[in-house]
Design a protein around this motif. Structure first.
Motif, short mmCIF file in Angstrom:
data_model
loop_
_atom_site.label_atom_id
_atom_site.label_comp_id
_atom_site.label_asym_id
_atom_site.label_seq_id
_atom_site.Cartn_x
_atom_site.Cartn_y
_atom_site.Cartn_z
N SER A 115 1.22 -1.69 0.31
CA SER A 115 0.31 -0.67 0.30
C SER A 115 1.04 0.64 0.08
CB SER A 115 -0.52 -0.05 0.96
OG SER A 115 0.19 0.26 2.30
N ILE A 116 2.49 1.20 0.70
CA ILE A 116 2.68 2.69 0.23
C ILE A 116 3.29 2.79 -0.80
CG2 ILE A 116 4.82 3.08 1.42
CD1 ILE A 116 4.14 1.91 3.93
N LEU A 117 3.93 1.88 -1.48
CA LEU A 117 4.49 1.99 -2.47
C LEU A 117 3.36 2.58 -3.78
CD1 LEU A 117 7.54 -1.59 -2.90
CD2 LEU A 117 7.09 1.15 -1.87
N ALA A 118 2.68 1.67 -3.53
CA ALA A 118 1.60 2.62 -4.65
C ALA A 118 0.86 3.49 -4.43
CB ALA A 118 0.37 0.89 -4.01
N ASP A 119 1.37 4.03 -3.26
CA ASP A 119 1.25 5.54 -2.91
C ASP A 119 1.82 6.24 -2.95
OD1 ASP A 119 0.93 8.28 -1.18
OD2 ASP A 119 -1.32 7.43 -1.53
N GLU A 120 2.22 7.19 -3.76
CA GLU A 120 3.50 8.26 -4.75
C GLU A 120 3.65 8.73 -3.13
OE1 GLU A 120 2.46 12.27 -7.28
OE2 GLU A 120 3.89 10.12 -8.88
N GLN A 121 3.26 9.98 -2.75
CA GLN A 121 3.39 10.13 -1.56
C GLN A 121 3.78 9.72 -0.24
OE1 GLN A 121 4.00 13.70 -1.70
NE2 GLN A 121 2.69 13.72 -3.98
N ARG A 202 3.93 -7.14 -8.63
CA ARG A 202 2.45 -7.86 -9.44
C ARG A 202 1.30 -7.25 -7.94
NH1 ARG A 202 0.20 -9.98 -13.63
NH2 ARG A 202 -1.47 -9.36 -13.60
N ARG A 203 1.60 -7.38 -7.28
CA ARG A 203 0.43 -6.93 -6.34
C ARG A 203 0.64 -5.34 -6.29
NH1 ARG A 203 3.24 -9.80 -1.57
NH2 ARG A 203 1.85 -8.59 -0.10
N VAL A 204 1.98 -4.60 -5.79
CA VAL A 204 1.79 -2.95 -6.47
C VAL A 204 1.46 -2.68 -7.39
CG1 VAL A 204 3.55 -1.17 -6.44
CG2 VAL A 204 4.00 -3.21 -4.72
N TYR A 205 1.46 -3.34 -8.83
CA TYR A 205 0.92 -2.61 -9.82
C TYR A 205 -0.07 -2.98 -9.62
CZ TYR A 205 -0.57 -3.02 -14.69
OH TYR A 205 -1.11 -2.67 -16.02
N ASP A 206 -0.46 -3.78 -9.57
CA ASP A 206 -2.34 -4.22 -9.87
C ASP A 206 -3.14 -2.58 -8.29
OD1 ASP A 206 -2.31 -6.32 -10.81
OD2 ASP A 206 -2.42 -7.95 -9.56
N LEU A 207 -2.65 -2.55 -7.03
CA LEU A 207 -2.98 -1.95 -6.36
C LEU A 207 -2.85 -0.13 -7.35
CD1 LEU A 207 -4.28 -0.87 -3.46
CD2 LEU A 207 -2.08 -1.05 -2.92
N TYR A 208 -1.33 -0.01 -7.64
CA TYR A 208 -1.51 1.16 -8.25
C TYR A 208 -2.61 0.93 -9.49
CZ TYR A 208 0.59 4.70 -10.99
OH TYR A 208 1.06 6.10 -11.80
N SER A 209 -2.44 0.20 -9.99
CA SER A 209 -3.94 0.61 -11.46
C SER A 209 -5.15 0.84 -11.20
CB SER A 209 -3.49 -0.55 -12.28
OG SER A 209 -1.88 -0.71 -12.82
N LYS A 210 -5.42 -0.48 -9.93
CA LYS A 210 -6.60 0.45 -9.21
C LYS A 210 -7.07 1.79 -8.91
CE LYS A 210 -10.06 -1.36 -5.93
NZ LYS A 210 -10.19 -2.26 -4.66
N SER A 211 -5.98 2.37 -8.46
CA SER A 211 -6.51 3.46 -7.78
C SER A 211 -6.29 4.55 -8.87
CB SER A 211 -4.66 3.76 -6.66
OG SER A 211 -3.82 3.84 -6.87
N PHE A 212 -5.25 4.21 -10.03
CA PHE A 212 -5.55 5.61 -11.09
C PHE A 212 -6.70 5.30 -11.99
CE2 PHE A 212 -3.97 6.63 -15.03
CZ PHE A 212 -2.95 7.16 -14.87
N SER A 213 -6.77 3.65 -11.87
CA SER A 213 -7.99 4.04 -12.84
C SER A 213 -9.43 4.67 -11.87
CB SER A 213 -8.65 2.28 -13.17
OG SER A 213 -7.78 1.87 -13.72
N ASN A 214 -9.63 5.29 -10.83
CA ASN A 214 -10.31 5.71 -10.26
C ASN A 214 -10.11 6.50 -9.74
OD1 ASN A 214 -11.67 3.09 -8.62
ND2 ASN A 214 -10.09 3.25 -7.10
#
Length: 223
Positions: A115-121, A202-214
């Motif tokens: 969750s940390i790595l999928a969030d830019e800040q 893959r987990r970071v990529y999936d979470l980031y992709s989901k948040s970016f889509s939102n």
């Protein structure tokens, strides 16, 4: 690996910047800055003779296997030893090898870390906590580096701020675009996930992709 890498390859190691504090025709109408660029040291940084300069950029692959508990601290120690030699600081941009822990599972990639790595800040804060001897770990961002002549009275490296601060004679814009854990490609070709494998990357990529889509849905008003 990093846009900065390309920029530094086409610029000379020292280039003139106009000193607006001096009158035209005076001696020393230009401020010169020497940029030292290092990359792909793969754990061999201790054996490198780093030349003197004003600022140093390491543009990735400081490690070989991305061992967060071993290779990263060793690199951070090296940064601490050389940092005082660069009055404008030392900056780091990560390469794909530095993220290999996401695919190796060393250390285990927890849901909290994902969750940390999928969030830019949060990711930027985590990177700078891991490499505190870097002036800053640059992560998909643009900064402005204020340049003051080295003979300025009372100059301290800490006075060279990324934003605001004392008036400077010149400003350099740095665009840092490193390999990211939300890139779809694996950290290394030998780590292409097998079918059904749920690697940290893959987990970071999936979470980031989901948040970016939102975020895109919110921007477009949904639907």
């Amino acid at each position: 690996k990093a846009l900065l890498h390309v920029l530094l390859c086409i610029l000379p190691p020292a280039f003139p910047l106009m000193d607006t504090n001096k009158r035209s025709g005076d001696d020393g109408d230009f401020v010169r800055i020497k940029i030292v660029h290092v990359s792909d040291t793969h754990g061999m940084h201790h054996g490198i003779e780093v030349p003197e300069g004003d600022v140093l950029f390491h543009t990735g692959d400081f490690s070989n296997e991305g061992e967060v508990e071993e290779e990263w601290p060793d690199f951070n120690d090296w940064l601490g030893k050389i940092r005082k030699r660069f009055r404008l600081g030392v900056y780091v941009i990560l390469g794909n090898h530095d993220w290999k822990f996401l695919d190796s599972g060393r250390p285990a990639v927890s849901e909290k870390l994902v969750s940390i790595l999928a969030d830019e800040q949060k990711r930027r804060a985590w990177l700078n906590q891991r490499l505190p001897n870097a002036t800053r770990v640059l992560d998909n961002e643009i900064i402005e580096l204020e340049v003051t002549p080295p003979d300025s009275k009372g100059l301290k490296r800490e006075s060279i701020s990324l934003t605001g601060g004392p008036a400077a004679t010149a400003t350099i814009s740095i665009c840092a675009c490193p390999w990211q854990p939300f890139n779809y490609s694996p950290t290394y070709p030998d780590r292409v996930p097998k079918e059904g494998e749920n690697s940290g990357h893959r987990r970071v990529y999936d979470l980031y992709s989901k948040s970016f889509s939102n975020e895109l849905d919110g921007f477009s008003g949904g639907g």
